[in-house]
Design an enzyme around this catalytic site. Sequence first.
Site, PDB file in Angstrom:
ATOM      1  N   TRP A  86      -3.254  -2.665  -1.349  1.00 11.15           N
ATOM      2  CA  TRP A  86      -2.770  -3.931  -1.546  1.00 11.15           C
ATOM      3  C   TRP A  86      -3.768  -4.694  -1.045  1.00 11.15           C
ATOM      4  O   TRP A  86      -3.930  -4.739   0.387  1.00 11.15           O
ATOM      5  CB  TRP A  86      -1.444  -4.202  -1.383  1.00 11.15           C
ATOM      6  CG  TRP A  86      -0.967  -5.623  -1.769  1.00 11.15           C
ATOM      7  CD1 TRP A  86      -0.362  -6.097  -3.098  1.00 11.15           C
ATOM      8  CD2 TRP A  86      -0.890  -6.678  -1.161  1.00 11.15           C
ATOM      9  NE1 TRP A  86       0.174  -7.046  -3.161  1.00 11.15           N
ATOM     10  CE2 TRP A  86      -0.143  -7.754  -1.986  1.00 11.15           C
ATOM     11  CE3 TRP A  86      -1.320  -7.158   0.055  1.00 11.15           C
ATOM     12  CZ2 TRP A  86       0.089  -9.049  -1.636  1.00 11.15           C
ATOM     13  CZ3 TRP A  86      -0.933  -8.324   0.640  1.00 11.15           C
ATOM     14  CH2 TRP A  86      -0.277  -9.692  -0.296  1.00 11.15           C
TER      15      TRP A  86
ATOM     16  N   ASN B 143      -2.572   2.059   5.865  1.00  8.71           N
ATOM     17  CA  ASN B 143      -1.796   0.900   5.543  1.00  8.71           C
ATOM     18  C   ASN B 143      -1.904  -0.113   6.743  1.00  8.71           C
ATOM     19  O   ASN B 143      -1.422   0.649   7.884  1.00  8.71           O
ATOM     20  CB  ASN B 143      -0.414   1.390   5.291  1.00  8.71           C
ATOM     21  CG  ASN B 143      -0.173   1.870   3.871  1.00  8.71           C
ATOM     22  OD1 ASN B 143      -1.261   1.897   3.080  1.00  8.71           O
ATOM     23  ND2 ASN B 143       1.017   2.376   3.632  1.00  8.71           N
ATOM     24  N   GLY B 144      -1.714  -1.376   6.630  1.00 15.57           N
ATOM     25  CA  GLY B 144      -1.470  -2.099   7.910  1.00 15.57           C
ATOM     26  C   GLY B 144      -2.937  -3.312   8.060  1.00 15.57           C
ATOM     27  O   GLY B 144      -3.509  -3.245   7.001  1.00 15.57           O
TER      28      GLY B 144
ATOM     29  N   LYS C  57      13.484 -15.477  -8.443  1.00 12.39           N
ATOM     30  CA  LYS C  57      13.222 -14.488  -9.314  1.00 12.39           C
ATOM     31  C   LYS C  57      12.399 -14.779 -10.515  1.00 12.39           C
ATOM     32  O   LYS C  57      11.681 -14.103 -10.847  1.00 12.39           O
ATOM     33  CB  LYS C  57      14.650 -13.840  -9.852  1.00 12.39           C
ATOM     34  CG  LYS C  57      15.460 -13.184  -8.580  1.00 12.39           C
ATOM     35  CD  LYS C  57      14.645 -11.870  -8.630  1.00 12.39           C
ATOM     36  CE  LYS C  57      15.191 -11.090  -7.254  1.00 12.39           C
ATOM     37  NZ  LYS C  57      14.511 -11.808  -6.023  1.00 12.39           N
TER      38      LYS C  57
ATOM     39  N   CYS D 274       0.862  -1.244   0.107  1.00 18.60           N
ATOM     40  CA  CYS D 274      -0.060  -0.020   0.053  1.00 18.60           C
ATOM     41  C   CYS D 274       0.784   1.264   0.001  1.00 18.60           C
ATOM     42  O   CYS D 274       2.050   1.245   0.142  1.00 18.60           O
ATOM     43  CB  CYS D 274      -0.913   0.007   1.255  1.00 18.60           C
ATOM     44  SG  CYS D 274      -2.063  -1.352   1.491  1.00 18.60           S
TER      45      CYS D 274
ATOM     46  N   GLU E  95       8.826 -14.844  -9.422  1.00 13.67           N
ATOM     47  CA  GLU E  95       8.100 -13.720  -9.209  1.00 13.67           C
ATOM     48  C   GLU E  95       8.057 -12.838 -10.386  1.00 13.67           C
ATOM     49  O   GLU E  95       6.473 -12.076 -10.339  1.00 13.67           O
ATOM     50  CB  GLU E  95       9.238 -12.779  -8.652  1.00 13.67           C
ATOM     51  CG  GLU E  95       9.426 -13.077  -7.017  1.00 13.67           C
ATOM     52  CD  GLU E  95      10.587 -11.934  -6.268  1.00 13.67           C
ATOM     53  OE1 GLU E  95      10.389 -11.718  -5.321  1.00 13.67           O
ATOM     54  OE2 GLU E  95      11.670 -12.120  -6.663  1.00 13.67           O
TER      55      GLU E  95
ATOM     56  N   ARG F 266       5.441  -0.382  -4.699  1.00 12.98           N
ATOM     57  CA  ARG F 266       5.126  -1.102  -3.531  1.00 12.98           C
ATOM     58  C   ARG F 266       4.108  -2.177  -3.977  1.00 12.98           C
ATOM     59  O   ARG F 266       4.066  -3.356  -3.005  1.00 12.98           O
ATOM     60  CB  ARG F 266       4.621  -0.292  -2.482  1.00 12.98           C
ATOM     61  CG  ARG F 266       5.644   0.845  -2.003  1.00 12.98           C
ATOM     62  CD  ARG F 266       4.911   1.830  -1.405  1.00 12.98           C
ATOM     63  NE  ARG F 266       4.691   1.429   0.060  1.00 12.98           N
ATOM     64  CZ  ARG F 266       5.359   1.630   1.119  1.00 12.98           C
ATOM     65  NH1 ARG F 266       6.577   1.747   1.360  1.00 12.98           N
ATOM     66  NH2 ARG F 266       4.875   1.070   2.309  1.00 12.98           N
TER      67      ARG F 266
ATOM     68  N   HIS G 290      16.939 -38.050  -4.964  1.00 11.19           N
ATOM     69  CA  HIS G 290      16.151 -38.190  -3.823  1.00 11.19           C
ATOM     70  C   HIS G 290      14.603 -37.859  -4.148  1.00 11.19           C
ATOM     71  O   HIS G 290      13.990 -37.294  -3.011  1.00 11.19           O
ATOM     72  CB  HIS G 290      16.710 -37.560  -2.545  1.00 11.19           C
ATOM     73  CG  HIS G 290      17.862 -38.171  -2.252  1.00 11.19           C
ATOM     74  ND1 HIS G 290      18.036 -39.627  -1.857  1.00 11.19           N
ATOM     75  CD2 HIS G 290      19.186 -37.688  -2.184  1.00 11.19           C
ATOM     76  CE1 HIS G 290      19.380 -39.914  -1.504  1.00 11.19           C
ATOM     77  NE2 HIS G 290      19.915 -38.701  -1.737  1.00 11.19           N
TER      78      HIS G 290
ATOM     79  N   GLU H  72      17.532 -18.276  -5.208  1.00 10.37           N
ATOM     80  CA  GLU H  72      17.198 -17.079  -5.380  1.00 10.37           C
ATOM     81  C   GLU H  72      16.957 -16.985  -6.969  1.00 10.37           C
ATOM     82  O   GLU H  72      16.055 -16.161  -7.261  1.00 10.37           O
ATOM     83  CB  GLU H  72      18.634 -15.972  -4.886  1.00 10.37           C
ATOM     84  CG  GLU H  72      18.367 -14.421  -5.308  1.00 10.37           C
ATOM     85  CD  GLU H  72      17.241 -13.957  -4.763  1.00 10.37           C
ATOM     86  OE1 GLU H  72      16.946 -12.652  -5.186  1.00 10.37           O
ATOM     87  OE2 GLU H  72      16.349 -14.371  -3.855  1.00 10.37           O
TER      88      GLU H  72
ATOM     89  N   LYS I 255       6.409  -4.822  -2.639  1.00 10.91           N
ATOM     90  CA  LYS I 255       7.676  -4.347  -2.453  1.00 10.91           C
ATOM     91  C   LYS I 255       7.886  -4.417  -1.021  1.00 10.91           C
ATOM     92  O   LYS I 255       8.858  -5.083  -0.470  1.00 10.91           O
ATOM     93  CB  LYS I 255       8.190  -3.079  -3.120  1.00 10.91           C
ATOM     94  CG  LYS I 255       9.712  -2.645  -2.987  1.00 10.91           C
ATOM     95  CD  LYS I 255      10.627  -3.787  -3.676  1.00 10.91           C
ATOM     96  CE  LYS I 255      12.018  -3.528  -3.494  1.00 10.91           C
ATOM     97  NZ  LYS I 255      12.994  -4.383  -4.011  1.00 10.91           N
TER      98      LYS I 255
END
Length: 606
Positions: free
Chosen positions: A73, A97-98, A485, A2, A488, A27, A504, A481, A601
């Site tokens: 968001w 926000n929150g 990426k 947000c 995402e 964000r 395995h 990582e 973000k």
Amino acid sequence: MCGIVGAVARRNIVPVLLEGLKRLEYRGYDSAGIAVLNGGLQRWRTSGRVAELAGLAERELASGATGIAHTRWATHGVPSERNAHPHVSSGLAVVHNGIIENHAGMRRRLEDVGYRFDSDTDTEVIAHLIHRHLSSSRDLLAAVAAAIAELDGAYAIAVIAQSEPDHIIVARKGAPLVLGVGEGERFAASDVSALLQVTQRVVYLEEGDVAELRVDGHRIVDDAGKPVERPVHESNLTSASVELGPYRHFMQKEIFEQPGAVANTLELVANVKSVAPQLFGAEAESLLRDVDAVLVLACGTSFHAGAVARYWIESIAAIPCAVEIASEYRYRRTVPNPRQLIVTISQSGETADTIAALRHAVSLGQERTLTICNVPESALVRQSKLRFLTRAGPEIGVASTKAFTTQLAALFLLTLVLARLRGRLGDSEQGQHLTALRHLPSALQAVLGCESEVIGWARRFASKHHALFLGRGIHYPIASEGALKLKEISYIHAEAYAAGELKHGPLALVDSDMPVVAVAPSDALLEKLKSNLQEVRARGGELFVFADRDAQIEDGANVIRLTDYAGALSPILHVVPLQLLAYHTAIERGTDVDKPRNLAKSVTVE
């Protein structure tokens, strides 16, 4: 998550609010809205991008000297116009926000006294609650202070009311909020980047602060209601630093900024012969000298940085190191160790799960705390005894790149400091490590030269639905990582495995349509890795290998050669082509690279 922007001035602030929202798009959000006071309260909302809101505001000739704006968001309620902020209550508007944890019970009580709810959000509770208090107090700041005293959870809010058209009231608890100081005007935002268009003078609100903004100044009260002064800081960020420049996307820009970002992060050791504990704070030597264990707490990409650091700390400093996902750590029973160093890692310093994990660790008596972060005045930095600022500069793309490599550089410095304090690092070995660190920016620049080859691979990846990433030892977290990426921003399902784990289970997934990416530096595990790659080839899998310049990789694999083997620092170099692969694959698939779906973000909610 947000974004909040607020402004009170003697001019039309709608363009300022909209530009601020544009600068907060990184964000992550699914809807946007704006409310202004202009002879009354006016509000516009859309369920799409800020550009749609800007078009609506232009068509409606929106104007006003006091206003608030928001990018949402979704947490409570689906993404839609009716759930978009600002939310209103009889001439009063709120952005938030929150997450308000006790919103359900509060909603029932407000409905019982006649309030009608038009959304599914927790935020609308705040609007009605403030309105109820304002009806009796007739003072907006007092009404906000009384309302937030009834809220459980995290919030940053901005409030305007037509009864006080020249004021904005803001408050924060558990979510970031800064004030902007201009000449004859005041601003508020959830991120400094939103304010650089109008001012570089900012005030960071503390936990529990409530502030009143007017054109001629501001006043702040703390969580006890007492007036307090918070210092005005001159931000070293510039408007140009959050602009795209010649690049196609911010992610591409930030990938190519990594040599400079790492050089800036390492500037304090550019000409030294020995690493000093004071790199991490004035108290560092006394706090770090008898540390007997390290616990790293982080999320997402920062967790992968911690996983790399575990290999460094244990092999170079000979200190046991554990790495935990922050959101998991606080919910399990652990064995506290007061001599353990708690290291939290975050790009924004406002990651809710990591902040909560830090507080939990301290509550268990583990008070040796260090934060590695990119934002000087963030919550994690303020709540830790020691800190290291990575100096990566603003990172706008949701998929972290330069924050990751600068975090690794900082963690390697921490490793050297711990090793030195424990007598595990002689002058000669320390000198070799420092020389390698100084060479790192130029080595990163050289690795970036592989972009054209990576573009060719990306065209082949774009039609795939799944991918495997393999690494061994310290490069296994780098493979993780790389997989993150790709997931995402390209939306291709990707998983990473320690290469020895192939037989395995994961080997069952390998076929001619499953690309397998291998991180293959010329280290002691290369021959073992090559055996694992042969297992893939034997099952018809296609190999895509990132190798060092002199590595001997079997025929039949696709190979991109980087630079000479960089020893302990090899992970910092090998992650760069993985970032490029994800970026260019996403380009080929036509996804929204900087703002991938469903992601944000700065994750400021649990």
